[in-house]
Design an enzyme around this catalytic site. Structure first.
Site, PDB file in Angstrom:
ATOM      1  N   ARG A  56      28.585 -46.471   5.778  1.00 33.44           N
ATOM      2  CA  ARG A  56      29.269 -45.269   5.308  1.00 33.44           C
ATOM      3  C   ARG A  56      29.271 -45.223   3.779  1.00 33.44           C
ATOM      4  O   ARG A  56      29.527 -46.244   3.118  1.00 33.44           O
ATOM      5  CB  ARG A  56      30.705 -45.217   5.843  1.00 33.44           C
ATOM      6  CG  ARG A  56      30.737 -45.096   7.349  1.00 33.44           C
ATOM      7  CD  ARG A  56      32.066 -44.644   7.906  1.00 33.44           C
ATOM      8  NE  ARG A  56      32.039 -44.827   9.357  1.00 33.44           N
ATOM      9  CZ  ARG A  56      31.447 -43.998  10.221  1.00 33.44           C
ATOM     10  NH1 ARG A  56      30.844 -42.909   9.771  1.00 33.44           N
ATOM     11  NH2 ARG A  56      31.447 -44.253  11.518  1.00 33.44           N
ATOM     12  N   ASP A  57      28.994 -44.016   3.250  1.00 37.59           N
ATOM     13  CA  ASP A  57      29.024 -43.811   1.799  1.00 37.59           C
ATOM     14  C   ASP A  57      30.465 -43.974   1.313  1.00 37.59           C
ATOM     15  O   ASP A  57      31.418 -43.504   1.934  1.00 37.59           O
ATOM     16  CB  ASP A  57      28.495 -42.411   1.457  1.00 37.59           C
ATOM     17  CG  ASP A  57      28.150 -42.266  -0.014  1.00 37.59           C
ATOM     18  OD1 ASP A  57      26.966 -42.093  -0.327  1.00 37.59           O
ATOM     19  OD2 ASP A  57      29.084 -42.310  -0.853  1.00 37.59           O
ATOM     20  N   ILE A  58      30.635 -44.632   0.174  1.00 38.44           N
ATOM     21  CA  ILE A  58      31.961 -44.907  -0.376  1.00 38.44           C
ATOM     22  C   ILE A  58      32.628 -43.637  -0.896  1.00 38.44           C
ATOM     23  O   ILE A  58      33.860 -43.586  -1.037  1.00 38.44           O
ATOM     24  CB  ILE A  58      31.843 -45.976  -1.496  1.00 38.44           C
ATOM     25  CG1 ILE A  58      33.146 -46.709  -1.702  1.00 38.44           C
ATOM     26  CG2 ILE A  58      31.322 -45.378  -2.789  1.00 38.44           C
ATOM     27  CD1 ILE A  58      33.014 -47.966  -2.542  1.00 38.44           C
ATOM     28  N   ASN A  72      17.265 -38.627  -2.656  1.00 36.86           N
ATOM     29  CA  ASN A  72      17.218 -38.200  -4.057  1.00 36.86           C
ATOM     30  C   ASN A  72      16.259 -39.106  -4.832  1.00 36.86           C
ATOM     31  O   ASN A  72      16.210 -40.307  -4.578  1.00 36.86           O
ATOM     32  CB  ASN A  72      18.616 -38.289  -4.671  1.00 36.86           C
ATOM     33  CG  ASN A  72      19.598 -37.360  -3.990  1.00 36.86           C
ATOM     34  OD1 ASN A  72      19.248 -36.264  -3.566  1.00 36.86           O
ATOM     35  ND2 ASN A  72      20.849 -37.796  -3.849  1.00 36.86           N
ATOM     36  N   VAL A 123      21.531 -44.893  -7.364  1.00 40.24           N
ATOM     37  CA  VAL A 123      21.270 -46.271  -6.929  1.00 40.24           C
ATOM     38  C   VAL A 123      19.769 -46.387  -6.695  1.00 40.24           C
ATOM     39  O   VAL A 123      19.205 -45.650  -5.863  1.00 40.24           O
ATOM     40  CB  VAL A 123      22.056 -46.636  -5.653  1.00 40.24           C
ATOM     41  CG1 VAL A 123      21.709 -48.056  -5.206  1.00 40.24           C
ATOM     42  CG2 VAL A 123      23.564 -46.503  -5.879  1.00 40.24           C
ATOM     43  N   HIS A 161      17.209 -44.765  -0.309  1.00 41.47           N
ATOM     44  CA  HIS A 161      18.181 -44.596   0.768  1.00 41.47           C
ATOM     45  C   HIS A 161      18.157 -43.155   1.228  1.00 41.47           C
ATOM     46  O   HIS A 161      17.916 -42.245   0.447  1.00 41.47           O
ATOM     47  CB  HIS A 161      19.582 -44.998   0.308  1.00 41.47           C
ATOM     48  CG  HIS A 161      19.991 -44.375  -0.992  1.00 41.47           C
ATOM     49  ND1 HIS A 161      19.559 -44.864  -2.209  1.00 41.47           N
ATOM     50  CD2 HIS A 161      20.766 -43.305  -1.277  1.00 41.47           C
ATOM     51  CE1 HIS A 161      20.058 -44.120  -3.181  1.00 41.47           C
ATOM     52  NE2 HIS A 161      20.786 -43.154  -2.642  1.00 41.47           N
ATOM     53  N   HIS A 214      20.409 -40.219   2.791  1.00 40.70           N
ATOM     54  CA  HIS A 214      21.762 -39.745   3.073  1.00 40.70           C
ATOM     55  C   HIS A 214      21.712 -39.010   4.413  1.00 40.70           C
ATOM     56  O   HIS A 214      20.878 -38.117   4.601  1.00 40.70           O
ATOM     57  CB  HIS A 214      22.228 -38.743   2.018  1.00 40.70           C
ATOM     58  CG  HIS A 214      22.421 -39.307   0.647  1.00 40.70           C
ATOM     59  ND1 HIS A 214      23.670 -39.582   0.130  1.00 40.70           N
ATOM     60  CD2 HIS A 214      21.527 -39.633  -0.322  1.00 40.70           C
ATOM     61  CE1 HIS A 214      23.532 -40.044  -1.110  1.00 40.70           C
ATOM     62  NE2 HIS A 214      22.247 -40.082  -1.409  1.00 40.70           N
TER      63      HIS A 214
HETATM   64  P1  AMP Z   1      22.233 -41.425  -4.829  1.00 42.54           P
HETATM   65  O1  AMP Z   1      23.073 -40.685  -5.844  1.00 42.54           O
HETATM   66  O2  AMP Z   1      21.340 -40.542  -4.012  1.00 42.54           O
HETATM   67  O3  AMP Z   1      21.484 -42.571  -5.473  1.00 42.54           O
HETATM   68  O4  AMP Z   1      23.240 -42.022  -3.789  1.00 42.54           O
HETATM   69  C1  AMP Z   1      23.948 -43.201  -4.013  1.00 42.54           C
HETATM   70  C2  AMP Z   1      25.131 -43.166  -3.098  1.00 42.54           C
HETATM   71  O5  AMP Z   1      25.651 -44.487  -3.004  1.00 42.54           O
HETATM   72  C3  AMP Z   1      26.279 -42.259  -3.566  1.00 42.54           C
HETATM   73  O6  AMP Z   1      26.513 -41.249  -2.596  1.00 42.54           O
HETATM   74  C4  AMP Z   1      27.451 -43.221  -3.709  1.00 42.54           C
HETATM   75  O7  AMP Z   1      28.675 -42.650  -3.311  1.00 42.54           O
HETATM   76  C5  AMP Z   1      27.029 -44.368  -2.804  1.00 42.54           C
HETATM   77  N1  AMP Z   1      27.618 -45.656  -3.127  1.00 42.54           N
HETATM   78  C6  AMP Z   1      27.729 -46.236  -4.351  1.00 42.54           C
HETATM   79  N2  AMP Z   1      28.322 -47.438  -4.253  1.00 42.54           N
HETATM   80  C7  AMP Z   1      28.573 -47.634  -2.929  1.00 42.54           C
HETATM   81  C8  AMP Z   1      29.180 -48.686  -2.175  1.00 42.54           C
HETATM   82  N3  AMP Z   1      29.636 -49.802  -2.755  1.00 42.54           N
HETATM   83  N4  AMP Z   1      29.274 -48.529  -0.822  1.00 42.54           N
HETATM   84  C9  AMP Z   1      28.841 -47.416  -0.233  1.00 42.54           C
HETATM   85  N5  AMP Z   1      28.245 -46.394  -0.879  1.00 42.54           N
HETATM   86  C10 AMP Z   1      28.128 -46.500  -2.215  1.00 42.54           C
END
Ligand code: AMP
Ligand code: ZN
Length: 114
Positions: free
Chosen positions: A29-31, A87, A96, A100, A102
């Site tokens: 799950r996204d944080i 993205n 990140v 990944h 979404h």
């Molecule tokens: P992006 O902006 O497409 O690179 O997506 C990165 C995603 O990682 C974002 O939606 C963040 O909310 C998510 N994220 C960052 N840190 C964490 C974490 N520790 N656990 C879960 N999701 C995270």
């Protein structure tokens, strides 16, 4: 990649809220969820961006998509529908740098995206 957040999750150094995993991917799950279901599907192999994918590891994308569809079924959103997004770099909104997918669902999505 020792400084990569998602590699640390794959290695078990950080424990995410995992919803699905197999030999190739981890899904958690996204944080900062943007919908009632917001899951990230991450390959165990480090690939920084979509630009770094090549013929040798392109099969990862299919595996990520299959995992997303499995999670959608598991979450009960498969029939109503959902969105998958990857993205890439600054204009894509990537924050990140470990690819990944979404998986977003549980509400109707707008189009075009912002
Ligand atoms: P992006 O902006 O497409 O690179 O997506 C990165 C995603 O990682 C974002 O939606 C963040 O909310 C998510 N994220 C960052 N840190 C964490 C974490 N520790 N656990 C879960 N999701 C995270
Ligand atoms: Zn990584």
């Amino acid at each position: 990649m020792t400084d990569c957040l998602f590699c640390k999750m794959v290695a078990g150094e950080i424990t995410p809220d995992t919803v699905y995993e197999n030999d190739d991917v981890l899904a958690f799950r996204d944080i900062n969820p943007q919908a009632s279901t917001h899951v990230l599907v991450v390959p165990r192999q480090h690939v920084a961006t979509l630009n770094d994918l090549d013929a040798a590891n392109a099969d990862l994308i299919g595996k990520m998509m299959l995992a997303a569809a499995a999670v959608a079924k598991q979450e009960g959103i498969a029939e109503q529908g959902y969105r998958t997004v990857m993205n890439c770099n600054a204009h894509g909104g990537q924050t990140v740098f470990h690819i990944h997918l979404h998986l977003l669902g549980g509400r109707a999505m707008g189009w075009p995206p912002g």
